[in-house]
Scaffold this motif. Structure first.
Motif, PDB file in Angstrom:
ATOM      1  N   ARG A   1       0.866  -1.181   0.000  1.00 52.80           N
ATOM      2  CA  ARG A   1       0.000   0.000   0.000  1.00 52.80           C
ATOM      3  C   ARG A   1       0.899   1.225   0.000  1.00 52.80           C
ATOM      4  NH1 ARG A   1      -0.433  -2.265   5.186  1.00 52.80           N
ATOM      5  NH2 ARG A   1       0.300  -0.919   6.906  1.00 52.80           N
ATOM      6  N   TYR A   2       0.368   2.344  -0.525  1.00 46.56           N
ATOM      7  CA  TYR A   2       1.182   3.558  -0.554  1.00 46.56           C
ATOM      8  C   TYR A   2       0.283   4.783  -0.585  1.00 46.56           C
ATOM      9  CZ  TYR A   2       0.120   4.093  -5.525  1.00 46.56           C
ATOM     10  OH  TYR A   2      -0.533   4.262  -6.719  1.00 46.56           O
TER      11      TYR A   2
ATOM     12  N   ASN B   1       0.830   9.116  -1.516  1.00 49.08           N
ATOM     13  CA  ASN B   1       1.670  10.240  -1.898  1.00 49.08           C
ATOM     14  C   ASN B   1       0.959  11.522  -1.481  1.00 49.08           C
ATOM     15  OD1 ASN B   1       2.359  12.062  -4.882  1.00 49.08           O
ATOM     16  ND2 ASN B   1       3.701  11.863  -3.111  1.00 49.08           N
TER      17      ASN B   1
ATOM     18  N   VAL C   1       5.187   4.133   2.012  1.00 48.38           N
ATOM     19  CA  VAL C   1       5.128   2.840   1.324  1.00 48.38           C
ATOM     20  C   VAL C   1       5.279   1.710   2.334  1.00 48.38           C
ATOM     21  CG1 VAL C   1       6.097   1.390  -0.493  1.00 48.38           C
ATOM     22  CG2 VAL C   1       6.197   3.900  -0.708  1.00 48.38           C
ATOM     23  N   GLN C   2       4.330   0.792   2.328  1.00 43.34           N
ATOM     24  CA  GLN C   2       4.407  -0.387   3.177  1.00 43.34           C
ATOM     25  C   GLN C   2       4.370  -1.636   2.301  1.00 43.34           C
ATOM     26  OE1 GLN C   2       4.597  -0.768   6.787  1.00 43.34           O
ATOM     27  NE2 GLN C   2       5.144  -2.801   6.009  1.00 43.34           N
TER      28      GLN C   2
ATOM     29  N   TYR D   1      14.155  -0.380  -0.886  1.00 40.09           N
ATOM     30  CA  TYR D   1      12.774  -0.074  -0.488  1.00 40.09           C
ATOM     31  C   TYR D   1      11.782  -1.230  -0.636  1.00 40.09           C
ATOM     32  CZ  TYR D   1      14.402   4.768  -0.610  1.00 40.09           C
ATOM     33  OH  TYR D   1      15.091   5.936  -0.386  1.00 40.09           O
TER      34      TYR D   1
ATOM     35  N   TYR E   1       6.197  10.093  -0.039  1.00 34.54           N
ATOM     36  CA  TYR E   1       5.601   8.778  -0.295  1.00 34.54           C
ATOM     37  C   TYR E   1       5.693   7.935   0.963  1.00 34.54           C
ATOM     38  CZ  TYR E   1       5.413   9.524  -5.361  1.00 34.54           C
ATOM     39  OH  TYR E   1       5.112   9.998  -6.612  1.00 34.54           O
TER      40      TYR E   1
ATOM     41  N   ASP F   1      -3.888  -3.631  -0.140  1.00 29.50           N
ATOM     42  CA  ASP F   1      -2.635  -4.377  -0.074  1.00 29.50           C
ATOM     43  C   ASP F   1      -2.853  -5.890  -0.083  1.00 29.50           C
ATOM     44  OD1 ASP F   1      -3.656  -4.841   2.442  1.00 29.50           O
ATOM     45  OD2 ASP F   1      -2.137  -3.655   3.508  1.00 29.50           O
TER      46      ASP F   1
ATOM     47  N   TYR G   1      -2.653   7.332  -4.377  1.00 29.38           N
ATOM     48  CA  TYR G   1      -2.625   6.354  -3.284  1.00 29.38           C
ATOM     49  C   TYR G   1      -3.243   5.028  -3.728  1.00 29.38           C
ATOM     50  CZ  TYR G   1      -7.668   6.802  -2.517  1.00 29.38           C
ATOM     51  OH  TYR G   1      -9.035   6.769  -2.667  1.00 29.38           O
TER      52      TYR G   1
ATOM     53  N   GLN H   1       9.433   5.907   4.204  1.00 32.88           N
ATOM     54  CA  GLN H   1       8.923   7.264   3.992  1.00 32.88           C
ATOM     55  C   GLN H   1       9.957   7.971   3.128  1.00 32.88           C
ATOM     56  OE1 GLN H   1       7.346   9.233   7.443  1.00 32.88           O
ATOM     57  NE2 GLN H   1       7.625  11.290   6.579  1.00 32.88           N
TER      58      GLN H   1
ATOM     59  N   ILE I   1       5.001   4.637  -8.207  1.00 35.35           N
ATOM     60  CA  ILE I   1       5.835   5.296  -7.195  1.00 35.35           C
ATOM     61  C   ILE I   1       7.197   5.601  -7.833  1.00 35.35           C
ATOM     62  CG2 ILE I   1       6.684   5.159  -4.816  1.00 35.35           C
ATOM     63  CD1 ILE I   1       4.721   2.872  -4.350  1.00 35.35           C
TER      64      ILE I   1
END
Length: 282
Positions: free
Chosen positions: A142-143, A145, A227-228, A209, A225, A185, A181, A217, A198
Motif C-alpha cells: 500500500r502507498y 503520496n 510505502v508499506q 525499499y 511517499y 494491499d 494512493y 517514507q 511510485i
C-alpha cells in the motif's frame, strides 16, 4: 505469396457475396450480364437520411459494386482455368471451415460446463505449478503520496503504518488530500507497476525499499511517499494462484472445449455409420 493469394481470393469471394444481387425488381446498374436492383440498396437507406445523403450512399454503393463486378469478370476472363478451379477449391474449403467451426462453437456453448470451482482451480494449479514461474517480482503493498506541507501528515503516517480497521476508515475519508494512493494491499502487483506508480522507487534502489514487511517514507521535490511492503515473491518463483487464477480458469475451460470437440469428432462419425449415413466402398 501463396498465403497472400489465398487471402485475396477469400476477400474477393466474400465481397462478391456482400454485393450479390437479389435479382428482384427494377435494375439500377449493370456490368456485363450482372445487374444491381433497387431492392438491393433499399436496406442502405433510412427515413432519417436527407435526399442528398441518400444519393451519396447509393452512388458509393453502386460504384463499389461495379468495381467489384469488373474485377471479377476481368479475372475470370484472364486467369487460367486451372487457377480459377484452384481458387474455387480454396473458397469451398474456407466456406466449409466456417460452417464447421460455427457449428462446433454452438455445440460447445450449449454443452460444456463453464463453472470452474475453486477446487478445480487449486487442483490444476498444484498439478502444473512449475508452469507458472514468474519472470518478474510480485508485491503486495500500500502507498500514499501527499504534499510535504500537509497538516495531517503525522496522523496519516501513524494510521498508515498501524492500518487497523478504524485507520482504514479514516484514511479513506482523508483520501481527497492525497496526490496518489492505493490502500488495497491484498492483491499482487508487478514490480514494474510499482515503479510506474511510485517513481521515487526505481530498478536501481529497489533493494533498499522493496523488502518484505518494510515501511519507507521517501521524499522528493513533489511530496512524500509512504510505502508499506506487505509481501513479496521473487523472480523465477511460482506465481500464487490468486495472481494466475484468470489464466488457470481459461486453461481449464479450453481443455474442456478441446476434449468435447475431440469426442464430438469421433462420435459424429460413429453415429453416421450406425445410422447408415456414412459408408465406404472397397
Amino acid at each position: 505469396m501463396k498465403k497472400l493469394i489465398v487471402i485475396l481470393v477469400i476477400f474477393l469471394c466474400i465481397s462478391c457475396e456482400y454485393f450479390q444481387s437479389t435479382n428482384v425488381g427494377e435494375p439500377v446498374a449493370r456490368v456485363g450480364e450482372s445487374y444491381l436492383y433497387k431492392s438491393d440498396i433499399e436496406s442502405l437507406l433510412s427515413d432519417a437520411m436527407s435526399s442528398q445523403d441518400s444519393a451519396i450512399v447509393v452512388n458509393n454503393y453502386i460504384d463499389r459494386w461495379a468495381m467489384q463486378e469488373l474485377f471479377i469478370q476481368r479475372a475470370k476472363l484472364n486467369l487460367p482455368q486451372e487457377k480459377q478451379d484452384a481458387f474455387e477449391e480454396l473458397v469451398e474449403e474456407y466456406r466449409n471451415d466456417l460452417y464447421i467451426e460455427a457449428y462446433k462453437e454452438a455445440l460447445v456453448k450449449q454443452s460444456i460446463d463453464t463453472v470452474v470451482t475453486a477446487f478445480d482451480e487449486a487442483k490444476y494449479y498444484e498439478t502444473n505449478k512449475e508452469n507458472f514461474k514468474l519472470n518478474e517480482e510480485l508485491l503486495k503493498l500500500r502507498y500514499i503520496n501527499i504534499a510535504k506541507d500537509n497538516s495531517n501528515i503525522k496522523e496519516i503516517t501513524e494510521r498508515f503504518k498501524r492500518f487497523e480497521a478504524e485507520d482504514k476508515t479514516v484514511l479513506d475519508s482523508l483520501a481527497i488530500q492525497f496526490n496518489n494512493y492505493s490502500l488495497n494491499d491484498s492483491i499482487w502487483v508487478k514490480q514494474t507497476q510499482v515503479f510506474n506508480k511510485i517513481p521515487v522507487i526505481t530498478n536501481e534502489n529497489k533493494e533498499k525499499y522493496l523488502k518484505k514487511s518494510q515501511f519507507s517514507q521517501i521524499e522528493d521535490s513533489l511530496g512524500v511517499y509512504l510505502v508499506q511492503i506487505v509481501d513479496k515473491i521473487g523472480r523465477n518463483d511460482s506465481a500464487p494462484l490468486a495472481y494466475v487464477r484468470p489464466t488457470v480458469r481459461q486453461i481449464i475451460l479450453n481443455k474442456r472445449k478441446l476434449e468435447f470437440i475431440r469426442k464430438l469428432e469421433k462420435d459424429i462419425t460413429k453415429d453416421a455409420i450406425k445410422q447408415k449415413q456414412f459408408e465406404t466402398y472397397k
